[in-house]
Design an enzyme around this catalytic site. Structure first.
Site, PDB file in Angstrom:
ATOM      1  CG  ASP A 247      14.139  12.092  -7.741  1.00 27.26           C
ATOM      2  OD1 ASP A 247      13.271  11.761  -8.562  1.00 27.26           O
ATOM      3  OD2 ASP A 247      14.098  11.567  -6.584  1.00 27.26           O
TER       4      ASP A 247
ATOM      5  CG  HIS B 272      10.883  10.953  -4.658  1.00 27.91           C
ATOM      6  ND1 HIS B 272      11.565  10.717  -5.770  1.00 27.91           N
ATOM      7  CD2 HIS B 272      10.205   9.867  -4.765  1.00 27.91           C
ATOM      8  CE1 HIS B 272      11.029   9.755  -6.621  1.00 27.91           C
ATOM      9  NE2 HIS B 272       9.959   9.280  -5.791  1.00 27.91           N
TER      10      HIS B 272
HETATM   11  P1  NAI Z   1       4.626  -2.918  -5.539  1.00 24.42           P
HETATM   12  O1  NAI Z   1       3.218  -2.072  -5.150  1.00 24.42           O
HETATM   13  O2  NAI Z   1       5.128  -3.448  -6.635  1.00 24.42           O
HETATM   14  O3  NAI Z   1       5.244  -3.029  -4.080  1.00 24.42           O
HETATM   15  C1  NAI Z   1       4.968  -2.652  -2.871  1.00 24.42           C
HETATM   16  C2  NAI Z   1       5.154  -4.022  -1.879  1.00 24.42           C
HETATM   17  O4  NAI Z   1       4.969  -3.499  -0.555  1.00 24.42           O
HETATM   18  C3  NAI Z   1       4.073  -4.775  -2.251  1.00 24.42           C
HETATM   19  O5  NAI Z   1       4.345  -6.165  -2.329  1.00 24.42           O
HETATM   20  C4  NAI Z   1       2.971  -4.633  -1.009  1.00 24.42           C
HETATM   21  O6  NAI Z   1       2.471  -5.842  -0.422  1.00 24.42           O
HETATM   22  C5  NAI Z   1       4.162  -4.460   0.064  1.00 24.42           C
HETATM   23  N1  NAI Z   1       3.629  -3.700   1.418  1.00 24.42           N
HETATM   24  C6  NAI Z   1       2.599  -3.090   1.513  1.00 24.42           C
HETATM   25  N2  NAI Z   1       2.219  -2.778   2.822  1.00 24.42           N
HETATM   26  C7  NAI Z   1       3.353  -3.106   3.430  1.00 24.42           C
HETATM   27  C8  NAI Z   1       3.677  -3.156   4.471  1.00 24.42           C
HETATM   28  N3  NAI Z   1       3.094  -2.783   5.819  1.00 24.42           N
HETATM   29  N4  NAI Z   1       4.782  -3.952   5.254  1.00 24.42           N
HETATM   30  C9  NAI Z   1       5.505  -4.474   4.187  1.00 24.42           C
HETATM   31  N5  NAI Z   1       5.123  -4.455   2.884  1.00 24.42           N
HETATM   32  C10 NAI Z   1       4.125  -3.970   2.578  1.00 24.42           C
HETATM   33  O7  NAI Z   1       5.432  -1.174  -5.557  1.00 24.42           O
HETATM   34  P2  NAI Z   1       6.975  -0.782  -6.181  1.00 24.42           P
HETATM   35  O8  NAI Z   1       6.751  -0.409  -7.460  1.00 24.42           O
HETATM   36  O9  NAI Z   1       7.750  -1.787  -5.447  1.00 24.42           O
HETATM   37  O10 NAI Z   1       7.133   0.389  -5.411  1.00 24.42           O
HETATM   38  C11 NAI Z   1       7.310   0.712  -3.944  1.00 24.42           C
HETATM   39  C12 NAI Z   1       7.335   2.090  -3.380  1.00 24.42           C
HETATM   40  O11 NAI Z   1       8.330   2.625  -3.777  1.00 24.42           O
HETATM   41  C13 NAI Z   1       5.989   2.683  -3.766  1.00 24.42           C
HETATM   42  O12 NAI Z   1       5.568   3.445  -2.498  1.00 24.42           O
HETATM   43  C14 NAI Z   1       6.668   3.844  -4.797  1.00 24.42           C
HETATM   44  O13 NAI Z   1       5.731   4.850  -4.909  1.00 24.42           O
HETATM   45  C15 NAI Z   1       7.961   3.920  -4.441  1.00 24.42           C
HETATM   46  N6  NAI Z   1       9.037   4.465  -5.259  1.00 24.42           N
HETATM   47  C16 NAI Z   1       9.766   5.447  -4.806  1.00 24.42           C
HETATM   48  C17 NAI Z   1      10.790   5.778  -5.674  1.00 24.42           C
HETATM   49  C18 NAI Z   1      11.794   6.801  -5.104  1.00 24.42           C
HETATM   50  O14 NAI Z   1      12.671   7.216  -6.136  1.00 24.42           O
HETATM   51  N7  NAI Z   1      11.850   7.152  -4.083  1.00 24.42           N
HETATM   52  C19 NAI Z   1      10.894   5.341  -7.022  1.00 24.42           C
HETATM   53  C20 NAI Z   1       9.879   4.338  -7.411  1.00 24.42           C
HETATM   54  C21 NAI Z   1       8.935   3.971  -6.547  1.00 24.42           C
END
Ligand code: NAI
Length: 331
Positions: free
Chosen positions: A159, A187
């Site tokens: 952000d 966030h």
């Molecule tokens: P994604 O769905 O592509 O990847 C998430 C991964 O986490 C998947 O491979 C899934 O299998 C795995 N996962 C689920 N439960 C798990 C567990 N208990 N232990 C280990 N791995 C587990 O999602 P993406 O796009 O990579 O985003 C990941 C997270 O980051 C989301 O929660 C998203 O909302 C968040 N996010 C946060 C941002 C920030 O600025 N703080 C910015 C963008 C995304």
């Protein structure tokens, strides 16, 4: 030569993970002279994809990469890690109640907190990226009482960088010449991107962003909503949420935390509130911080006008509600 640093990435088979692990292996996070060993965790349904990522890391032949652990075992993943980047979580799916999503993430972060507490290296630094990032970090803190609270943070650097990007585009200046924006709070769309102390480098020194933009209506309106809603705009355009910018911001966050912020510059980090700026203590809240010797410190003494005060309070209220919801999931 330096000893390798062990970096854990959870959710490593996901979108952000795929963008993040090569950055870490190239030295973007910890420096071009710092060897790393990557620990990648994901859940069993993603085990094959995770192994594919490991194969690609081998194929990329990164000189700094001294080893890769790819596993679905939380204990193996957490053992001896110096840095933990928590990207794995349960995403909100259409039609799901907030409480159900919270409940899933509370249970994930509670168990991963225990694993980190027991098995990570002493003084491990933790960055939570997965949403709800602030509250996941708070749960992690609560269930890893022996990890000092100063070692637990959440990502609002994306952000922060988005705010820098918007100012740079508006003024047609280099983004590296803009500094000291602030992201306050959660966030989420209640975050408050604040430019009241931000400056731009000019030949004669520095000039206030407010003075250069000279359009308070834009700064107090569209600028704020653009930054708050940027994640949604990316999803609309890409049909997927931000990944490369999130990965890059995670590297910026850890790099500045470990190696320090430049003199006269602060960044935004979600950290445990000590009551600074009358933000309730006991929330993970995004503040302006400077870092030195591997420790962050909240920048003190910035003036907060009435407009800002309301916005700081609004996002704090949302975080208090999230905290209550998270606790209600524990019982
Ligand atoms: P994604 O769905 O592509 O990847 C998430 C991964 O986490 C998947 O491979 C899934 O299998 C795995 N996962 C689920 N439960 C798990 C567990 N208990 N232990 C280990 N791995 C587990 O999602 P993406 O796009 O990579 O985003 C990941 C997270 O980051 C989301 O929660 C998203 O909302 C968040 N996010 C946060 C941002 C920030 O600025 N703080 C910015 C963008 C995304």
């Amino acid at each position: 030569a330096k000893d390798p640093v062990r970096v854990l990435v959870t959710g490593a088979a996901g979108q952000i993970g795929y963008a993040l692990v090569p950055m870490i292996a190239r030295g973007v996070m910890l420096g071009a002279d710092q060897p790393v060993i990557l620990h990648m965790l994901d859940i069993p349904p993603a085990a094959e994809a995770l192994n594919g990522v490991k194969m690609e890391l081998v194929d990329a032949a990164f000189p700094l990469l001294k080893g890769v652990v790819a596993t679905t075992d939380v204990v193996e993943a957490c053992t001896s890690v110096n840095i933990a980047v928590m990207v794995g979580g349960f995403p909100r799916k259409e039609g799901m109640e907030r409480k159900d999503v919270m409940s899933k993430n509370v249970s994930i972060y509670k168990s991963q907190a225990s694993a980190l507490e027991k098995h990570a290296a002493a003084n491990c630094k933790v960055l939570v990226v997965a949403n709800p990032a602030n509250t996941n970090a708070l749960i992690l803190k609560e269930f890893a009482p022996s990890i000092p609270e100063k070692n637990i943070s959440c990502l609002t650097r994306l952000d922060h960088n988005r705010a820098l990007g918007q100012i740079s585009e508006r003024l047609n200046v280099q983004v590296s010449d803009v500094k000291n924006v602030i992201i306050w709070g959660n966030h989420s769309s209640t975050q408050y991107p604040d430019v009241n102390h931000a400056t731009v480098k000019i030949p004669a020194g520095e000039k206030a962003v407010r003075e250069l933009v000279a359009d308070d209506a834009w700064l107090n309106g569209e600028f704020i909503t653009t930054v708050q809603q940027r994640g949604a705009a990316i999803i609309k355009a890409r049909k997927l949420s931000s990944a490369l910018s999130a990965a890059s911001a995670a590297c910026d966050h850890i790099r500045d935390w470990v190696l320090g912020t430049p003199e006269g510059t602060w960044v935004s980090m979600g950290v445990y509130s000590d009551g600074s700026y009358n933000v309730p203590a006991g929330l993970i809240y995004s503040f302006p911080v400077t870092c030195q010797n591997g420790e962050w410190k909240i920048v003190q003494g910035l003036s907060i006008d009435e407009f800002s005060r309301k916005k700081l309070d609004l996002t704090a209220e949302e975080l208090s509600e999230e905290k209550a919801l998270a606790y209600s999931c524990l019982s």
